[in-house]
Scaffold this motif. Structure first.
Motif, mmCIF file in Angstrom:
data_model
loop_
_atom_site.group_PDB
_atom_site.id
_atom_site.type_symbol
_atom_site.label_atom_id
_atom_site.label_comp_id
_atom_site.label_asym_id
_atom_site.label_seq_id
_atom_site.Cartn_x
_atom_site.Cartn_y
_atom_site.Cartn_z
ATOM 1 N N GLN A 73 0.876 -1.164 0.000
ATOM 2 C CA GLN A 73 0.000 0.000 0.000
ATOM 3 C C GLN A 73 0.913 1.212 0.000
ATOM 4 N N THR A 74 1.402 1.505 -1.278
ATOM 5 C CA THR A 74 2.371 2.510 -1.453
ATOM 6 C C THR A 74 1.815 3.908 -1.430
ATOM 7 N N LYS A 125 -8.584 -3.897 -8.920
ATOM 8 C CA LYS A 125 -7.225 -4.355 -9.207
ATOM 9 C C LYS A 125 -6.614 -5.075 -8.006
ATOM 10 N N GLU A 126 -6.800 -4.517 -6.810
ATOM 11 C CA GLU A 126 -6.238 -5.139 -5.610
ATOM 12 C C GLU A 126 -6.916 -6.467 -5.291
ATOM 13 N N ASP A 146 -5.271 -10.096 -4.952
ATOM 14 C CA ASP A 146 -5.442 -10.958 -3.779
ATOM 15 C C ASP A 146 -5.946 -12.345 -4.160
ATOM 16 N N ARG A 147 -6.866 -12.421 -5.144
ATOM 17 C CA ARG A 147 -7.339 -13.725 -5.595
ATOM 18 C C ARG A 147 -6.177 -14.533 -6.194
ATOM 19 N N LEU A 148 -5.340 -13.874 -6.968
ATOM 20 C CA LEU A 148 -4.196 -14.559 -7.569
ATOM 21 C C LEU A 148 -3.224 -15.037 -6.491
ATOM 22 N N ARG A 149 -3.002 -14.201 -5.478
ATOM 23 C CA ARG A 149 -2.104 -14.603 -4.388
ATOM 24 C C ARG A 149 -2.659 -15.823 -3.652
ATOM 25 N N MET A 150 -3.947 -15.779 -3.336
ATOM 26 C CA MET A 150 -4.541 -16.881 -2.586
ATOM 27 C C MET A 150 -4.632 -18.151 -3.433
ATOM 28 N N ASP A 181 -9.151 -10.580 5.599
ATOM 29 C CA ASP A 181 -8.818 -11.124 4.282
ATOM 30 C C ASP A 181 -7.670 -10.354 3.647
ATOM 31 N N PHE A 182 -7.673 -9.041 3.806
ATOM 32 C CA PHE A 182 -6.605 -8.186 3.283
ATOM 33 C C PHE A 182 -5.262 -8.588 3.881
#
Length: 411
Positions: A3-4, A78-79, A83-87, A136-137
């Motif tokens: 979270q830049t 987008k975030e 997150d779906r891709l990470r999980m 979840d975040f």
């Protein structure tokens, strides 16, 4: 967790709690049932994983609390896709976050606002953000860190020399002044992956100052493009810490890994470093004004030619909507990266006009810059910081690969 683009969270929480509401609750009649059905219906699919309208609205509100810049609907989508891709990748690799790890992550995140995890959850609930949204975040961030460390552990090392160099910059940031060049590649909505891919390619190809200057003239959207991206001397302490850390790891002539900022991807090339061994330990807090005006070159020139202080800018904005001029004070580490880069180039009372938003030109003026003293970090803390900096670029590339291979569609 990425979270830049955050400023002081405590102030943000106070502001959002004062002005943000959830609206009327969903009722039990037919209208309420239809609304609830629409709210939880899939908005899009990432491979076989659905993202609902409810999740997007929750993430938008969460980003409001964090004062994230840009189009929050687009950024939230987008975030959530990331997150779906990470999980999904965590599931494929069998990587899980324990309850203790998630709790520790929530505690660390809440600590940035000087709150406990329980206190932050309670404050978020006051503005309609469910505890599961925060959990979840954090969970996605925890599993992603584990995946990245496992995947790249053998590719990244931190030497004692790396730690010594980082400690020098931490202990005496004012002692380091850098001469560098910039290359700013626009990343319009929906074209972020292409911008990152171009920046990654250029970062690997550029080997000389001449090559960097040629690339800047060809690709950069910054005002410095015509000059090959060349900047004047900057104090390292005036730059956001995440960028200062990358610059610190470069040798003269080296080009940085891509740095993502709102609306762009940036490359830096280090040309020279100057040291002052008599400087005192220092950390920087800044106060700046952001004034939104129509994107008119003549008006920009007039304001730059007549306005010399933030008080004068405040008088100039009298009678305009309150959101046209904002004045913010925060540690440099919490200033959004795009703004921080501009502030790093400014002296007190100077103004930048390089940034835009929704058709407006964003005039950024430096109102104040002051030193903040902090305890010196331990070598173990610095080792972790340097490791995270080195892993950051690799992690972004990894996620970009997952995104490129994913099937993302609307219902």
């Amino acid at each position: 967790m990425k979270q830049t683009k955050r400023v002081a969270m405590a102030a943000a929480l106070a502001g959002v709690m004062a002005g943000l509401g959830m609206g009327a609750p969903v009722g039990t009649g037919s209208t309420g049932a239809a609304l609830a059905q629409n709210l939880f219906a899939p908005r899009l699919y990432v491979n076989d994983q659905a993202i609902s309208e409810y999740e997007i609205q929750q993430r938008v509100m969460f980003m409001k609390v964090l004062r994230a810049p840009g189009n929050l609907q687009e950024e939230a989508v987008k975030e959530l896709i990331s997150d779906r891709l990470r999980m999904s990748e965590a599931k494929r690799l069998g990587v899980k976050a324990t309850a203790e790890e998630v709790t520790a992550g929530m505690t660390e995140f809440a600590g940035r606002a000087n709150l406990t995890a329980e206190q932050l959850v309670a404050e978020l609930q006051k503005v309609g953000i469910a505890p599961e949204t925060f959990r979840d975040f954090v969970t996605a961030g925890v599993v992603w860190r584990k995946i990245v460390r496992d995947r790249f552990r053998g590719q990244v090392s931190v030497s004692e020399a790396d730690i010594d160099k980082a400690l020098e910059a931490t202990a005496r940031p004012r002692a380091l002044r850098v001469l560098m060049s910039e290359l700013v590649i626009p990343a319009e909505p929906g074209k972020e992956d292409a911008a990152l891919a171009l920046a990654t390619r250029l970062s690997g190809e550029i080997k000389t100052e001449g090559a960097f200057a040629a690339a800047a003239r060809s690709y950069s959207a910054a005002p410095t493009a015509a000059n090959g991206g060349r900047l004047d001397w900057l104090s390292l302490s005036n730059l956001p810490p995440s960028i200062a850390g990358q610059i610190l790891g470069l040798g003269p002539g080296d080009t940085s890994a891509p740095v993502e900022v709102p609306g762009a991807v940036v490359l830096f090339q280090l040309r020279d470093v100057a040291r002052d061994t008599t400087a005192e330990p220092v950390k920087v807090s800044v106060e700046w004004a952001e004034y939104l005006i129509p994107d008119d070159a003549a008006e920009v020139a007039r304001l730059k030619g007549t306005i010399r202080t933030c008080n004068e800018l405040n008088r100039e904005a009298r009678g305009l909507p309150a959101d046209r001029l904002t004045i913010t004070k925060a540690p440099m580490s919490e200033v959004p990266k795009d703004v921080a880069l501009e502030l790093g180039k400014l002296d007190l009372g100077e103004m930048s006009s390089a940034l835009t938003r929704s058709g407006y030109r964003r005039l950024i003026m430096l109102c104040g810059r002051q030193q903040v003293m902090d305890p010196e970090p331990t070598r173990d803390q610095v080792r972790d910081q340097v490791m995270n900096q080195k892993l950051s670029g690799l992690a972004e590339g990894y996620l970009a690969e997952l995104r490129a291979a994913a099937f993302i569609r609307e219902p």
